[in-house]
Structures are given as structure tokens and as C-alpha cells.
Design a protein around this motif. Structure first.
Motif, short mmCIF file in Angstrom:
data_model
loop_
_atom_site.label_atom_id
_atom_site.label_comp_id
_atom_site.label_asym_id
_atom_site.label_seq_id
_atom_site.Cartn_x
_atom_site.Cartn_y
_atom_site.Cartn_z
N GLN A 1 0.77 -1.03 0.28
CA GLN A 1 -0.11 -0.19 0.07
C GLN A 1 0.50 0.84 -0.06
O GLN A 1 0.53 1.70 -0.77
N SER A 2 1.65 1.19 0.95
CA SER A 2 2.09 2.36 0.61
C SER A 2 3.69 3.14 -0.28
O SER A 2 3.64 3.44 -0.92
N TYR B 1 1.24 3.72 -2.98
CA TYR B 1 1.10 5.19 -3.04
C TYR B 1 2.53 6.22 -3.41
O TYR B 1 2.29 7.27 -3.34
N ARG C 1 2.73 6.76 -6.82
CA ARG C 1 1.63 6.76 -8.10
C ARG C 1 1.46 7.87 -9.38
O ARG C 1 0.59 7.71 -9.50
#
Length: 252
Positions: free
Chosen positions: A164-165, A168, A171
Motif C-alpha cells: 500500500q505504501s 502511494y 502513484r
């Protein structure tokens, strides 16, 4: 995700989920490299398949990852997809006196540091590609742990959070980050797992997973239907019930 014309690396490609996904992507018209510690198993994966290649790699060894990444980029400059699939799962006994931490430490090194180190080694190259993907294979046990394999469950939870990190942070780049979270699947990752009736047949898991990858806008989290109950356990308020059922019914 674009499912043809890629150059794809699949770690843990000598058996189980890694082997079958590698073969599926090869059949769609991709160049596929399978990596793992056992050369003979990798050769079985690629046997008779032009455009599939085997390379040995020990993801628990930082120096070997560095060696491997440099050679891989030199041999396959079009590499644009990384599947971090390699992992180990071993039961642990925390009632032992003393507790043997060798399994715990090996699991953390292989399942967490392995994909992190390999991604770090390949990411500058992937970022230079027109379109790239990093696919991290976690587990439904990232969301509801199996008490008999606490290090494995924790390692997959850590990889979920790291994914998830990473997604991000990347992105605004051309690198898409995808999480693939299998349920219990009939593979050889633990003894006897290939024949456990309560586990999902490998061919069914691969077929359902490939449906998600064939979607142009592939979900950030790829979960087959059997894994979705685990993924939603906390949010649905059913965590305690699902945790008890999973662990009371464990067949290992």
C-alpha cells in the motif's frame, strides 16, 4: 493490465502458484522468466515453452539478489513486470522451551526482505519502462492470521502494508503496484496441502485470478471470491468468528 507483449519475472516460479501463473502469462504472448532456488524445478516449469527462461535466485540472500538483478536487466532489457511470489510457510511452536526462532527469522528474511530487496534492485529499471507493474503476492492470512504459522501470517500482513505504501509513493510514476492475495490453495507450500479438500484447487485459483488480470483496469487488490471473506473480516465485524473457524478447523 496489459496481458501480452510484456517481459515478466516471476519469483518462486518452480512450483505452485508461481509456476502456473508464469505459464498462463507465457501462453498469452509474454516473455516470462521464472526464478527460484532449485534449477531442476525451474526447468520443469519452462520445458517445451519457447520464450520462457529460468534463472536461479535465493531471495533470502541480499548479495544474490544484487547479482541476479544486474544480470537479469542485462539479459532482458525489456523487463517491465515483477511478480514477487517466492515465499515460505512453516509451522511454529511457541509452547516450546526454548522457542526456536530459526523458522521465524527465515520467514521474515524470505517473505519480507526478499521482495523488498528485489523490488529496490529492479525499480530504477522498471521506472524507465513505458509501462511497468509490480505484483506482490500476499495472502488471505494477511487479514486473518493462522495461529499455527504466525511468522508467515505476519510477513504477509507486513507485505500488504508495504504494498500500500509503495503504491502511494509510485502513484505519479508509470509503475502500477498490485497486490494478489490468495486464499488457501492446493499447492506444496506446506506438507499435504495439495490434497486438502477445504483448500481451493490450484487450477480454479489461477483461472479466477487471470480473469482479474485480463481487465484493462486491473484492481489494485486482486482477491478471488474465497479470499474476500478474509479481506473483509475486520470491516464486516466477523473477525473473531472467522479467526476461530480458521484456526479451530486447521488441518495441518
Amino acid at each position: 493490465m496489459k496481458t501480452t507483449g510484456n517481459t515478466i519475472l516471476v519469483t518462486g516460479g518452480g512450483s505452485g502458484i508461481g509456476r502456473e501463473l508464469a505459464r498462463e502469462f507465457h501462453a498469452l504472448g509474454n516473455t516470462v522468466i521464472v526464478a527460484g532456488r532449485t534449477a531442476s524445478s525451474l526447468e520443469e516449469t519452462i520445458a517445451g515453452r519457447d520464450g520462457m527462461h529460468a534463472r536461479t535466485l535465493d531471495v533470502s540472500d541480499a548479495a544474490d539478489i544484487s547479482r541476479f538483478a544486474k544480470a537479469l536487466i542485462a539479459d532482458f532489457p525489456a523487463l517491465n513486470v515483477l511478480f514477487n511470489n517466492a515465499g515460505i510457510m512453516v509451522k511454529e511452536d511457541w509452547l516450546a522451551d526454548p522457542v526456536d526462532l530459526s523458522v521465524t527469522e527465515a520467514t521474515v528474511t524470505t517473505n519480507i526482505l526478499g521482495p523488498i530487496r528485489l523490488t529496490a534492485a529492479l525499480l530504477p529499471h522498471l521506472r524507465a519502462q513505458p509501462l511497468a507493474r509490480v505484483v506482490n503476492v500476499t495472502s488471505g492470512l494477511a487479514y486473518v492470521p493462522l495461529a499455527h504459522a504466525p511468522a508467515y501470517s505476519a510477513s504477509k500482513a507486513a507485505l500488504h502494508a508495504w504494498t500500500q505504501s509503495l503504491r502511494y509513493q509510485l502513484r505519479d510514476t508509470n509503475v502500477e503496484v498490485i497486490e494478489l492475495a490468495p486464499p488457501g490453495v492446493r499447492t506444496g507450500i506446506t506438507p499435504g496441502q495439495e490434497t486438502r479438500e477445504s483448500y481451493m484447487p490450484l487450477e480454479d485459483f489461477v483461472a479466477e485470478t487471470m480473469e482479474s488480470f485480463r481487465i484493462e483496469d486491473t484492481p489494485a487488490e486482486v482477491c478471488v471470491q474465497r479470499a474476500k471473506m478474509l479481506r473483509a473480516a475486520e470491516a464486516s465485524g466477523n473477525f473473531d468468528q472467522i479467526f476461530k473457524g480458521l484456526n479451530d478447523g486447521y488441518e495441518g
